[in-house]
Motif scaffolding. Structure first.
Motif, PDB file in Angstrom:
ATOM      1  N   ASP A 103      -0.356 -13.231 -10.048  1.00  0.00           N
ATOM      2  CA  ASP A 103      -0.149 -12.385  -8.862  1.00  0.00           C
ATOM      3  C   ASP A 103       0.158 -10.950  -9.266  1.00  0.00           C
ATOM      4  O   ASP A 103      -0.301 -10.008  -8.622  1.00  0.00           O
ATOM      5  CB  ASP A 103       0.979 -12.939  -7.992  1.00  0.00           C
ATOM      6  CG  ASP A 103       0.621 -14.244  -7.315  1.00  0.00           C
ATOM      7  OD1 ASP A 103      -0.579 -14.485  -7.064  1.00  0.00           O
ATOM      8  OD2 ASP A 103       1.547 -15.032  -7.033  1.00  0.00           O
ATOM      9  N   ALA A 104       0.924 -10.785 -10.337  1.00  0.00           N
ATOM     10  CA  ALA A 104       1.245  -9.438 -10.820  1.00  0.00           C
ATOM     11  C   ALA A 104      -0.029  -8.713 -11.251  1.00  0.00           C
ATOM     12  O   ALA A 104      -0.225  -7.541 -10.912  1.00  0.00           O
ATOM     13  CB  ALA A 104       2.233  -9.514 -11.988  1.00  0.00           C
ATOM     14  N   LEU A 105      -0.894  -9.418 -11.969  1.00  0.00           N
ATOM     15  CA  LEU A 105      -2.146  -8.813 -12.416  1.00  0.00           C
ATOM     16  C   LEU A 105      -3.062  -8.500 -11.235  1.00  0.00           C
ATOM     17  O   LEU A 105      -3.709  -7.452 -11.213  1.00  0.00           O
ATOM     18  CB  LEU A 105      -2.856  -9.722 -13.417  1.00  0.00           C
ATOM     19  CG  LEU A 105      -2.135  -9.890 -14.755  1.00  0.00           C
ATOM     20  CD1 LEU A 105      -2.813 -10.969 -15.592  1.00  0.00           C
ATOM     21  CD2 LEU A 105      -2.083  -8.574 -15.503  1.00  0.00           C
ATOM     22  N   ALA A 106      -3.090  -9.369 -10.241  1.00  0.00           N
ATOM     23  CA  ALA A 106      -3.906  -9.121  -9.047  1.00  0.00           C
ATOM     24  C   ALA A 106      -3.419  -7.876  -8.315  1.00  0.00           C
ATOM     25  O   ALA A 106      -4.221  -7.045  -7.861  1.00  0.00           O
ATOM     26  CB  ALA A 106      -3.873 -10.333  -8.122  1.00  0.00           C
ATOM     27  N   LEU A 107      -2.108  -7.734  -8.218  1.00  0.00           N
ATOM     28  CA  LEU A 107      -1.551  -6.555  -7.553  1.00  0.00           C
ATOM     29  C   LEU A 107      -1.847  -5.284  -8.348  1.00  0.00           C
ATOM     30  O   LEU A 107      -2.161  -4.236  -7.773  1.00  0.00           O
ATOM     31  CB  LEU A 107      -0.044  -6.720  -7.356  1.00  0.00           C
ATOM     32  CG  LEU A 107       0.660  -5.674  -6.515  1.00  0.00           C
ATOM     33  CD1 LEU A 107       0.027  -5.529  -5.136  1.00  0.00           C
ATOM     34  CD2 LEU A 107       2.137  -6.037  -6.375  1.00  0.00           C
ATOM     35  N   PHE A 108      -1.799  -5.381  -9.667  1.00  0.00           N
ATOM     36  CA  PHE A 108      -2.136  -4.231 -10.502  1.00  0.00           C
ATOM     37  C   PHE A 108      -3.598  -3.825 -10.303  1.00  0.00           C
ATOM     38  O   PHE A 108      -3.912  -2.640 -10.189  1.00  0.00           O
ATOM     39  CB  PHE A 108      -1.862  -4.543 -11.974  1.00  0.00           C
ATOM     40  CG  PHE A 108      -2.194  -3.416 -12.907  1.00  0.00           C
ATOM     41  CD1 PHE A 108      -1.467  -2.236 -12.864  1.00  0.00           C
ATOM     42  CD2 PHE A 108      -3.218  -3.529 -13.827  1.00  0.00           C
ATOM     43  CE1 PHE A 108      -1.767  -1.184 -13.722  1.00  0.00           C
ATOM     44  CE2 PHE A 108      -3.522  -2.485 -14.690  1.00  0.00           C
ATOM     45  CZ  PHE A 108      -2.794  -1.314 -14.636  1.00  0.00           C
ATOM     46  N   HIS A 109      -4.481  -4.804 -10.233  1.00  0.00           N
ATOM     47  CA  HIS A 109      -5.903  -4.496 -10.005  1.00  0.00           C
ATOM     48  C   HIS A 109      -6.103  -3.856  -8.629  1.00  0.00           C
ATOM     49  O   HIS A 109      -6.914  -2.947  -8.475  1.00  0.00           O
ATOM     50  CB  HIS A 109      -6.762  -5.749 -10.161  1.00  0.00           C
ATOM     51  CG  HIS A 109      -6.874  -6.206 -11.580  1.00  0.00           C
ATOM     52  ND1 HIS A 109      -7.446  -5.443 -12.578  1.00  0.00           N
ATOM     53  CD2 HIS A 109      -6.466  -7.343 -12.192  1.00  0.00           C
ATOM     54  CE1 HIS A 109      -7.395  -6.090 -13.732  1.00  0.00           C
ATOM     55  NE2 HIS A 109      -6.797  -7.246 -13.532  1.00  0.00           N
TER      56      HIS A 109
ATOM     57  N   LYS B 144      -7.149   1.265  -5.494  1.00  0.00           N
ATOM     58  CA  LYS B 144      -6.679   2.287  -4.555  1.00  0.00           C
ATOM     59  C   LYS B 144      -6.339   3.600  -5.265  1.00  0.00           C
ATOM     60  O   LYS B 144      -5.738   4.485  -4.676  1.00  0.00           O
ATOM     61  CB  LYS B 144      -5.469   1.772  -3.784  1.00  0.00           C
ATOM     62  CG  LYS B 144      -5.835   0.616  -2.878  1.00  0.00           C
ATOM     63  CD  LYS B 144      -4.670   0.127  -2.073  1.00  0.00           C
ATOM     64  CE  LYS B 144      -5.133  -1.018  -1.182  1.00  0.00           C
ATOM     65  NZ  LYS B 144      -4.092  -1.456  -0.286  1.00  0.00           N
ATOM     66  N   ALA B 145      -6.720   3.697  -6.532  1.00  0.00           N
ATOM     67  CA  ALA B 145      -6.514   4.900  -7.351  1.00  0.00           C
ATOM     68  C   ALA B 145      -5.050   5.310  -7.448  1.00  0.00           C
ATOM     69  O   ALA B 145      -4.726   6.493  -7.538  1.00  0.00           O
ATOM     70  CB  ALA B 145      -7.365   6.064  -6.830  1.00  0.00           C
ATOM     71  N   MET B 146      -4.159   4.328  -7.472  1.00  0.00           N
ATOM     72  CA  MET B 146      -2.734   4.594  -7.661  1.00  0.00           C
ATOM     73  C   MET B 146      -2.455   4.663  -9.159  1.00  0.00           C
ATOM     74  O   MET B 146      -2.927   3.827  -9.926  1.00  0.00           O
ATOM     75  CB  MET B 146      -1.891   3.509  -7.000  1.00  0.00           C
ATOM     76  CG  MET B 146      -2.081   3.445  -5.494  1.00  0.00           C
ATOM     77  SD  MET B 146      -1.175   2.082  -4.741  1.00  0.00           S
ATOM     78  CE  MET B 146       0.495   2.703  -4.871  1.00  0.00           C
TER      79      MET B 146
END
Length: 73
Positions: A12-18, A23-25
């Motif tokens: 989930d952490a990796l999915a959120l990072f992707h 979103k170019a954050m």
């Protein structure tokens, strides 16, 4: 991301990072520390290598905390 990684939800952490990347954050040093923690938790070697490349690209390679996270990974 840190909460997911620290509680054993590395995927989930990796999915959120992707999602962040889409979103170019811009990630900061602590984002990379959390990503490396997530990678080690789910044995995501390829993602860990990508994270390492991002650390170098963003100039966080001299950060002691980030360096420690790399060693721990």
């Amino acid at each position: 991301i840190a909460t997911y990684a620290q509680n054993g939800n590395g995927s989930d952490a990796l999915a959120l990072f992707h999602e962040m990347q889409l979103k170019a954050m811009e990630p900061n040093a602590m984002t990379f520390v959390s990503i490396l923690d997530a990678c080690s938790g789910v044995a995501a070697v390829a993602e860990g290598k990508e994270g390492h490349a991002g650390i170098i690209e963003k100039g966080f390679d001299s950060d002691v905390v980030v360096g420690t996270a790399l060693v721990n990974m």
